[in-house]
Structure formats: structure tokens, C-alpha cells
Design an enzyme around this catalytic site. Structure first.
Site, PDB file in Angstrom:
ATOM      1  N   ARG A 184       0.836  -1.199   0.000  1.00  0.00           N
ATOM      2  CA  ARG A 184       0.000   0.000   0.000  1.00  0.00           C
ATOM      3  C   ARG A 184       0.872   1.251   0.000  1.00  0.00           C
ATOM      4  O   ARG A 184       0.511   2.273  -0.581  1.00  0.00           O
ATOM      5  CB  ARG A 184      -0.920  -0.013   1.220  1.00  0.00           C
ATOM      6  CG  ARG A 184      -1.936  -1.151   1.230  1.00  0.00           C
ATOM      7  CD  ARG A 184      -2.753  -1.138   2.512  1.00  0.00           C
ATOM      8  NE  ARG A 184      -3.719  -2.227   2.583  1.00  0.00           N
ATOM      9  CZ  ARG A 184      -3.470  -3.418   3.093  1.00  0.00           C
ATOM     10  NH1 ARG A 184      -2.260  -3.684   3.589  1.00  0.00           N
ATOM     11  NH2 ARG A 184      -4.408  -4.340   3.130  1.00  0.00           N
ATOM     12  N   ASP A 195      -8.715  -4.481   8.987  1.00  0.00           N
ATOM     13  CA  ASP A 195      -7.790  -5.544   9.393  1.00  0.00           C
ATOM     14  C   ASP A 195      -8.292  -6.254  10.644  1.00  0.00           C
ATOM     15  O   ASP A 195      -8.151  -7.471  10.778  1.00  0.00           O
ATOM     16  CB  ASP A 195      -6.398  -4.963   9.672  1.00  0.00           C
ATOM     17  CG  ASP A 195      -5.808  -4.282   8.464  1.00  0.00           C
ATOM     18  OD1 ASP A 195      -5.413  -4.974   7.514  1.00  0.00           O
ATOM     19  OD2 ASP A 195      -5.746  -3.040   8.467  1.00  0.00           O
ATOM     20  N   ARG A 240     -10.906  -8.672   9.755  1.00  0.00           N
ATOM     21  CA  ARG A 240     -10.266  -9.851   9.157  1.00  0.00           C
ATOM     22  C   ARG A 240      -9.631 -10.718  10.236  1.00  0.00           C
ATOM     23  O   ARG A 240      -9.725 -11.954  10.201  1.00  0.00           O
ATOM     24  CB  ARG A 240      -9.211  -9.398   8.144  1.00  0.00           C
ATOM     25  CG  ARG A 240      -9.807  -8.779   6.895  1.00  0.00           C
ATOM     26  CD  ARG A 240      -8.766  -8.051   6.061  1.00  0.00           C
ATOM     27  NE  ARG A 240      -9.335  -7.606   4.785  1.00  0.00           N
ATOM     28  CZ  ARG A 240      -8.771  -6.693   3.995  1.00  0.00           C
ATOM     29  NH1 ARG A 240      -7.642  -6.109   4.365  1.00  0.00           N
ATOM     30  NH2 ARG A 240      -9.357  -6.349   2.857  1.00  0.00           N
ATOM     31  N   HIS A 286      -2.083   0.300   8.678  1.00  0.00           N
ATOM     32  CA  HIS A 286      -2.947  -0.493   7.804  1.00  0.00           C
ATOM     33  C   HIS A 286      -2.043  -0.988   6.679  1.00  0.00           C
ATOM     34  O   HIS A 286      -1.994  -0.430   5.582  1.00  0.00           O
ATOM     35  CB  HIS A 286      -4.094   0.360   7.250  1.00  0.00           C
ATOM     36  CG  HIS A 286      -4.927  -0.353   6.218  1.00  0.00           C
ATOM     37  ND1 HIS A 286      -5.459  -1.605   6.427  1.00  0.00           N
ATOM     38  CD2 HIS A 286      -5.293   0.006   4.952  1.00  0.00           C
ATOM     39  CE1 HIS A 286      -6.125  -1.986   5.346  1.00  0.00           C
ATOM     40  NE2 HIS A 286      -6.035  -1.029   4.434  1.00  0.00           N
TER      41      HIS A 286
END
Length: 318
Positions: free
Chosen positions: A91, A151, A154, A178
């Protein structure tokens, strides 16, 4: 008497932004929705598609497009514009493109007179959140990144699968970036109120649970979705709408989101995810968990990764 409506603008109506909009509409979280995107045909089509859903929903939402002046009385602006990372990128590698987008849209947002709360999704989320805070000049409580809210969902899903229980029965968060350097404070993870490590030690079949693998799987989970279907949509759409609901309803509920730290967790001048109480004013309070020495080191390492990329922005500006 005029009743003030709940108004949200979503800037960037690609896979992420469109699903944020869809979740807001289907869950009845907003009364007015403004969609803005560089692709005129795309944003018009998303508006029409959303409007087509309203006849079968219990909500009634006014939807408008492509008008920054509408942001003046919006409570929340969601920034979801930006490219997806390509294979073998992180990212953080999308930073340059993300900065260009913020430099383009921020003057238009501020010129509108917007004075509400920013919710940043654009990656790299923590670095962009920090940049939006600087560019806007807003109080730190009103610039929030979705951060590890996704996250953490998840993580709970992965852990719930391992334990064979509903993920909602797993309490705790992934914190930090993140991204790849996020960490899990295992000393604050609970299963039905019981400390996670005690829980797995009490069951023979779970004693060898690999905690490092859970963290790795959590940080990789987005890639698993991205490589399979080309984008992550439902998880982030639901996560973002949950944050917006908490703000609108003044819930004072706790979420792991990216906020500016000024001494909390022994960290300064960096945005990263920690537990935060959300309400009408945005980030109402940062909750400081008492981390173990190793957990604090992991959070510090994550902060240093983010700071490195914040530094890269500052060099370019100079």
C-alpha cells in the site's frame, strides 16, 4: 422547525467508494449522499444504480453528484479516491498517486466551506490521513483514517475460524499501520471475556496455535481478496459505514482507527490505528492500552515505517 439531515460525501466512487455508498444507503445511515469522481459516466451510473435500489429499501436517500459546493453542509467527507496496489507492491508504494489526488481535491473541499469530519480510506491510509490533517488544518479529532478497522475484522474472522466460534465473540484489534507492519496486542485479545492465550491453552487441540501465522494471514488477507476478485469492496464498505454510523448516532463506541498521536502510546507526530471512541465530534477519546514491552516495540516499529513515508512527503514539498 427544520430537521437537519445526515449528509455524507464520497470522493472517489470506484470499487471502494461505491461500496461505501451502497452500505450507507442499504443500512439507512445517511439521508443525503454526494458522489464525486473524475469519471463522469461512472459516477452518474453509480447514482442511478443506487437510486434503483431505493424502491426496495426501508430508507429514502437523496443522491447528488459532482458538486463540491454541496460539501458545505456535509457532516462527513469520505476520501476513497486512489489506485489499487499492483502485484508485488505494498500500500505504501501507492503514496505518490495518493498525494496527487489529495493535492487536487483538498482545495476544492476547503473552498466549499466544509467543516465536518474527514474519513480517509485512500492508501497508504495512515500516511494519507496525516497528509489530509496537515493540508486541511482541521483539529486532529476531525481527521480519521479507516486504518485497521478492516484488518481487525479480518483478524476476528480468521481467529474465529481457527477457534470454531463466531468472530463477534473474539474481542480485540489489529493496531498500527494499515499494512504489512501492523501488530496484534495479544495481551488484550479475549474470547468471551477470557484472555486469548488462556483460552487456547485450556484446549488441547488449540495449544499449538501459531500466533505469528494469524498476524501474517491478517495482514495478507486483503491481498487474498484482491488477487482473487480484483478489488476489496464489501469489507471496507461495511467497516467505513460502521464508523460513520457511530459518528452520526454519537454512539461513543470503540473502533481501531488511524488518528494523530501526540504522546499517546509514547508516540508523537504520526497517524496510526489505536482504539478510539467515536462520536459526533469525531475522535472523542484515544484509549491507551497497557502494552507489554514487546508489543510496544512492535507498535513503535510500525510507527517508524509510517514516519519514514511521511518524511518522504515532506522532502518533496520542500
Amino acid at each position: 422547525m427544520k430537521i437537519k439531515s445526515r449528509k455524507v460525501a464520497v470522493i472517489g466512487v470506484g470499487n471502494v467508494g461505491s461500496h461505501v455508498a451502497f452500505s450507507l444507503v442499504t443500512r439507512g445511515i445517511t439521508d443525503e449522499l454526494i458522489l464525486i469522481d473524475i469519471k463522469e459516466d461512472k459516477v452518474k451510473s453509480e447514482m442511478l444504480d443506487l437510486k434503483d435500489s431505493l424502491a426496495n429499501l426501508n430508507s429514502n436517500v437523496t443522491i447528488k453528484i459532482q458538486n463540491y459546493s454541496e460539501l458545505k453542509d456535509a457532516e462527513i467527507v469520505v476520501i476513497a479516491a486512489g489506485p489499487l496496489p499492483r502485484f508485488e507492491q505494498t500500500r505504501l508504494d501507492t503514496l505518490d498517486d495518493g498525494i496527487k489526488i489529495i493535492d487536487d481535491i483538498m482545495p476544492k473541499i476547503l473552498e466549499s466551506g466544509f467543516s465536518g469530519i474527514f474519513l480517509v480510506i485512500t492508501n497508504p491510509c495512515d500516511v494519507i490521513t496525516h497528509y489530509v490533517l496537515e493540508k486541511s488544518g482541521f483539529p486532529k479529532s476531525r481527521v480519521i483514517g479507516t486504518g485497521t478497522s478492516l484488518d481487525s475484522a479480518r483478524f476476528r474472522r480468521i481467529t474465529g475460524d481457527i477457534l470454531g466460534i463466531d468472530p463477534k465473540s473474539v474481542s480485540g484489534y489489529s493496531l498500527g499501520e494499515h499494512g504489512d507492519s501492523q501488530m496484534i496486542p495479544w495481551s488484550h485479545i479475549y474470547v468471551g471475556g477470557k484472555p486469548f492465550k488462556q483460552y487456547i491453552e485450556s484446549k488441547e487441540e488449540l495449544k499449538n496455535t501459531d500466533l505469528d501465522k494469524i498476524l501474517k494471514d491478517t495482514s495478507y488477507a486483503g491481498w487474498e481478496v484482491l488477487l482473487g476478485k480484483g478489488a476489496t469492496c464489501f469489507g471496507i464498505g461495511t467497516a467505513a459505514s460502521a464508523l460513520i454510523k457511530s459518528i452520526f448516532n454519537n454512539e461513543y463506541s470503540v473502533h481501531p482507527v488511524s488518528v494523530f498521536l501526540d504522546g499517546e502510546y509514547e508516540l508523537k507526530n504520526v497517524c496510526l490505528s489505536v482504539p478510539v471512541i467515536l462520536g459526533n465530534k469525531g475522535a472523542e477519546e484515544i484509549i491507551e492500552l497497557k502494552l507489554t514491552e514487546e508489543e510496544q516495540k512492535q507498535l513503535n516499529r510500525s510507527a517508524e515505517v509510517i514516519k519514514t513515508y511521511i518524511g518522504k512527503i515532506n522532502k518533496k514539498i520542500i
